[in-house]
Scaffold this active site. Structure first.
Site, PDB file in Angstrom:
ATOM      1  N   SER A 289     -10.445   0.200   6.613  1.00 50.24           N
ATOM      2  CA  SER A 289      -9.671   0.197   5.358  1.00 50.24           C
ATOM      3  C   SER A 289      -8.979  -1.199   5.020  1.00 50.24           C
ATOM      4  O   SER A 289      -8.336  -1.234   3.749  1.00 50.24           O
ATOM      5  CB  SER A 289      -8.544   1.129   5.555  1.00 50.24           C
TER       6      SER A 289
ATOM      7  N   LYS B 295       0.840  -1.063  -0.125  1.00 53.16           N
ATOM      8  CA  LYS B 295       0.009   0.160  -0.107  1.00 53.16           C
ATOM      9  C   LYS B 295       1.112   1.315   0.030  1.00 53.16           C
ATOM     10  O   LYS B 295       1.994   1.452   0.769  1.00 53.16           O
ATOM     11  CB  LYS B 295      -1.062  -0.083   1.255  1.00 53.16           C
TER      12      LYS B 295
ATOM     13  N   SER C 266      -9.597   2.355   2.444  1.00 57.17           N
ATOM     14  CA  SER C 266      -8.393   2.743   1.501  1.00 57.17           C
ATOM     15  C   SER C 266      -7.794   2.039   0.884  1.00 57.17           C
ATOM     16  O   SER C 266      -6.738   2.555   0.062  1.00 57.17           O
ATOM     17  CB  SER C 266      -7.650   3.898   2.477  1.00 57.17           C
TER      18      SER C 266
END
Length: 419
Positions: A162, A69, A138
């Site tokens: 997330s 990420k 996210s």
């Protein structure tokens, strides 16, 4: 055999036995990426030459491609946090997680899309199944990349939902470990109190493999069947009013299936002080986010999205008294949570309000995730069916803080019962 479709544990066994070469696994993943990335847009950065040139060390993750990420520092790739403010920024060092991942033998295949600072404006990633729905966030790129066979493991963070929510939307497994189990050094944090590093994968065993490898904790083999069926509490939580009809049906159906499989299932209701503490969650999140992104607010305010600015300005308006009261309330229920479970092994609750919403203006509603994140407990989502539009639904498994090994074992028991 299409190596790109293997789970991490399957690939690891084949690599360890000499039946699969790490280079062949990597090439299969890169071929899938070349075929689909222009549509899915899971990557913030990928240069196939880098993973091809990387040296894979011996270890439990030897040769396994991992998507990272884009809020984790990487010394050899840009780290942009989903924001134009940090476009092209190159850290000098890897985040602790990235370093541990490489040292365990994995290959970082690229940086995956995150919402803006892992909190607000979505990136361009599309749901692999439709290309018209959000994959959640996210940790958008990690969830979509695992689901679309770009890589078997994708790292993520969670301050609200997330990890769990995008994994549920994309029909894969998400694992948010107990708070602090995985080192957060070199991660752009939204919240000091809430942010937790975790993983998105294709199986529960994959989660145990990865988190065990980088944390040093023996998380066991979730595929080994426990000696007895679990004692499960069904918790509809304070967010139940937001559950879509497909999610309400899912909980009913899952409960019946688990009972038929031998689980002792009962309703579990959170006490009122948990609901009260949950109401002040935003005081903690918003104030800490406003402080954590203070440099950006001071020096690049015009490059922060309007929606995030509204949230950060609300955080600046939270007084110390409001913040400290909210922290104390969360700490109190966090301390009490384990005892309220009594003889239950785990809770189950929805992983999301429903299927992935259509469009890309939002990454979805995290109402079924935020409380458990604030309690610092381990959470997993496992695929549990589909909704009216044929998109995946997940069920969330929750255990006591520090009981990650049991959380993984019971999550796999549930996944097996549901399959």
């Amino acid at each position: 055999m299409d190596a790109a479709r293997l789970t991490a544990t399957e690939a690891s066994r084949l690599i360890q036995s000499g039946k699969l070469k790490p280079a062949d696994l990597l090439e299969a993943c890169l071929a899938r990426i070349a075929e689909r990335e222009t549509k899915v847009q899971a990557f913030a950065f990928i240069d196939p030459a880098q993973p091809r040139a990387a040296k894979s060390l011996p270890g439990p993750l030897h040769g396994i491609p991992v998507g990272v990420k884009d809020v984790f520092d990487t010394a050899d790739m840009p780290t942009e946090h989903g924001s134009p403010i940090w476009k092209g920024w190159r850290p000098k060092t890897d985040a602790a997680v990235v370093n541990l991942t490489r040292n365990a033998g994995a290959v970082v295949i690229g940086k995956t899309v995150t919402a803006e600072f892992a909190i607000r404006t979505p990136g361009p990633t599309a749901h692999p199944q439709t290309l018209r729905h959000t994959p959640g966030g996210s940790s958008s790129g990690s969830a979509a990349g695992v689901a679309d066979f770009f890589f078997p493991l994708g790292t993520g963070t969670q301050a609200m939902g997330s990890l769990i929510k995008p994994a549920a939307y994309c029909g894969v497994v998400g694992f948010k470990p107990s708070f602090g189990l995985i080192n957060r050094g070199g991660v752009k944090l939204v919240s000091e109190t809430l942010d937790t590093v975790g993983i998105i994968a294709r199986s529960v065993a994959d989660c145990a493999l990865y988190v065990g490898a980088i944390s040093g904790q023996d998380l066991g083999n979730p595929d080994l069947r426990p000696e007895h069926a679990p004692r499960i509490g069904v918790c509809r939580s304070p967010a139940w009013g937001k559950a879509q009809p497909e999610t309400q049906r899912l909980v009913t159906n899952v409960t019946a299936t688990l009972a038929r499989a031998g689980a002792l299932v009962s309703d579990y209701e959170l006490q009122s002080d948990f609901s009260s503490a949950f109401q002040t969650f935003s005081h903690v999140l918003n104030r800490e986010a406003a402080q954590g992104l203070g440099w950006e607010l001071t020096h690049a305010r015009d490059q922060v999205s309007h929606t995030l600015l509204e949230q950060l300005d609300a955080g600046l308006a939270v007084t110390w008294e409001q913040y400290s009261k909210a922290l104390a309330a969360l700490a109190q229920v966090r301390e009490r949570f384990s005892s309220t479970l009594g003889d239950l092994d785990i809770l189950i609750t929805p992983a999301a309000t429903g299927e992935a919403p259509e469009g890309f203006s939002s990454t979805g509603d995290s109402s079924f995730n935020s409380l458990w994140t604030a309690l610092h407990v381990p959470c997993l989502t496992v695929p549990a069916g589909t909704g009216a539009n044929g998109l995946p639904l997940g069920i969330q498994v929750i255990a006591r803080r520090g009981d990650d090994r049991a959380a993984l074992a019971w999550a796999q028991w549930i996944a097996s019962a549901l399959s």
